[in-house]
Each structure stands twice: as C-alpha cells, then as structure tokens.
Design a protein around this motif. Structure first.
Motif, PDB file in Angstrom:
ATOM      1  N   MET A  84     -11.309  62.493  55.786  1.00 24.10           N
ATOM      2  CA  MET A  84     -10.302  62.458  56.821  1.00 24.10           C
ATOM      3  C   MET A  84      -9.823  61.031  57.093  1.00 24.10           C
ATOM      4  SD  MET A  84      -9.433  65.192  58.151  1.00 24.10           S
ATOM      5  CE  MET A  84      -9.751  66.834  57.761  1.00 24.10           C
ATOM      6  N   HIS A  85     -10.717  60.064  57.010  1.00 25.93           N
ATOM      7  CA  HIS A  85     -10.315  58.716  57.376  1.00 25.93           C
ATOM      8  C   HIS A  85      -9.579  58.038  56.231  1.00 25.93           C
ATOM      9  CE1 HIS A  85     -14.157  58.018  55.353  1.00 25.93           C
ATOM     10  NE2 HIS A  85     -13.711  56.798  55.094  1.00 25.93           N
ATOM     11  N   ASP A 140     -15.451  60.672  60.073  1.00 26.83           N
ATOM     12  CA  ASP A 140     -15.313  61.912  59.316  1.00 26.83           C
ATOM     13  C   ASP A 140     -15.907  63.067  60.115  1.00 26.83           C
ATOM     14  OD1 ASP A 140     -14.502  63.484  57.229  1.00 26.83           O
ATOM     15  OD2 ASP A 140     -15.946  62.703  55.782  1.00 26.83           O
ATOM     16  N   ILE A 141     -15.535  64.288  59.734  1.00 29.62           N
ATOM     17  CA  ILE A 141     -16.046  65.495  60.374  1.00 29.62           C
ATOM     18  C   ILE A 141     -16.660  66.377  59.296  1.00 29.62           C
ATOM     19  CG2 ILE A 141     -15.451  67.571  61.672  1.00 29.62           C
ATOM     20  CD1 ILE A 141     -13.095  66.033  62.846  1.00 29.62           C
ATOM     21  N   THR A 186     -11.593  71.610  59.928  1.00 28.70           N
ATOM     22  CA  THR A 186     -11.787  70.173  60.111  1.00 28.70           C
ATOM     23  C   THR A 186     -10.461  69.469  60.403  1.00 28.70           C
ATOM     24  OG1 THR A 186     -11.726  69.880  57.708  1.00 28.70           O
ATOM     25  CG2 THR A 186     -13.897  70.027  58.744  1.00 28.70           C
ATOM     26  N   TRP A 223      -9.772  67.300  63.652  1.00 27.70           N
ATOM     27  CA  TRP A 223      -9.323  65.915  63.515  1.00 27.70           C
ATOM     28  C   TRP A 223      -8.055  65.688  64.333  1.00 27.70           C
ATOM     29  CZ3 TRP A 223     -12.004  61.964  61.942  1.00 27.70           C
ATOM     30  CH2 TRP A 223     -11.368  60.768  61.653  1.00 27.70           C
ATOM     31  N   GLN A 224      -7.119  66.645  64.305  1.00 28.08           N
ATOM     32  CA  GLN A 224      -5.902  66.534  65.117  1.00 28.08           C
ATOM     33  C   GLN A 224      -6.246  66.551  66.605  1.00 28.08           C
ATOM     34  OE1 GLN A 224      -3.028  65.655  64.594  1.00 28.08           O
ATOM     35  NE2 GLN A 224      -2.635  66.004  62.443  1.00 28.08           N
ATOM     36  N   LYS A 230      -7.505  63.138  67.481  1.00 28.25           N
ATOM     37  CA  LYS A 230      -6.426  62.148  67.514  1.00 28.25           C
ATOM     38  C   LYS A 230      -5.566  62.303  68.761  1.00 28.25           C
ATOM     39  CE  LYS A 230      -4.027  62.082  63.715  1.00 28.25           C
ATOM     40  NZ  LYS A 230      -3.467  62.112  62.350  1.00 28.25           N
TER      41      LYS A 230
END
Length: 146
Positions: free
Chosen positions: A1-2, A26-27, A52, A56-57, A60
């Motif tokens: 993710m990053h 990360d997730i 995930t 992540w959204q 954010k």
C-alpha cells in the motif's frame, strides 16, 4: 500500500499514515479477519485487496478512530464497523523523521454497531461471548457423558 506513485512526476503519496501514534506503512489481514469480514460485513464475496484498499482509504480520510475501550486494540471505521488490530514494527524502515513504521495487522472484524448493538460496550460483549461459549461447552460435555 505504501509508496504508490501519483499521476505527475515527482509526486508521491505519503508512505505512512499516523493512527494513534503509529506510523502505518501497510495493512495485513489474517485469515480469521477475512472470514469474519465475509460473514459479518460484506454483502458480496470480496477479495483481500478490496478490503485492505477500503481500510487504507478510511485511514487516509481519517475515518478510523480508536474505540472507547482501548484495552482491546479496537478501532471504529466510519462510526459503525468495529475492528481489532495489532501493530508490528517493520524492520529496517523508518519515516523521514526517524520514527519507526508499523504494519497494521487486522485480527478480526467484530461487526457493525448498527447490526449488533451489543458492540457498544466491548467489555460486556466479550464477557457475554466467554459465558456463552462456556455454557455451550458444558452442555456438550453433559451430552457426551450420557
């Protein structure tokens, strides 16, 4: 993710998001969390990447916040979905300021508060689960002894 790049050159998303003094890089979903998500949250069968990406959204957009009882590492997503997460440090990677970065390991999806109102008080919910499991086990033992 990053570390995902954006459309224009030289512009990158921040490669960690801060939640509760943890720089999340990360997730990761456990298999238990995947099955709980499919059972309790998702209406349709979705893959690991979709869950995930959604989390992540939510991170954010600051839609994830610690739940009122912090002793269980519970977090509330969109003021409705309760998740349990652990944080493990990433070896050899730190933020630009030198802070350690972590992987957010989603242990379980407890459910939605709108569907399961018992989740409003996690201490009572866990004691209720423990008690109901104990009763089920004792009933099974009684049946087997006969």
């Amino acid at each position: 993710m990053h570390g995902k790049g954006m459309e224009s050159w030289g512009v990158y998303e921040p490669f960690h998001i801060v939640l509760n003094n943890y720089g999340i890089a990360d997730i990761v979903l456990t298999s238990h969390a995947k099955s709980r998500y499919a059972d309790r949250i998702a209406q349709t069968d979705s893959g690991n990447g979709e869950v995930t990406a959604w989390l992540w959204q939510a991170l954010k957009q600051n839609r994830v916040r610690p739940y009122s009882s912090s002793e269980y590492n519970a977090y509330l997503v969109d003021n409705d979905t309760v998740i349990v997460a652990d944080f493990t440090p990433v070896e050899g990677i730190s933020s630009f300021s030198g802070e350690p970065l972590y992987v957010m390991v989603i242990v379980s999806f407890l459910g939605k508060i709108s569907v399961t109102p018992q989740l409003r008080d996690l201490k009572k919910y866990y004691s209720w689960l423990h008690h109901s499991r104990r009763i089920k086990l004792s009933k099974k033992r009684r049946r087997r002894r006969k």
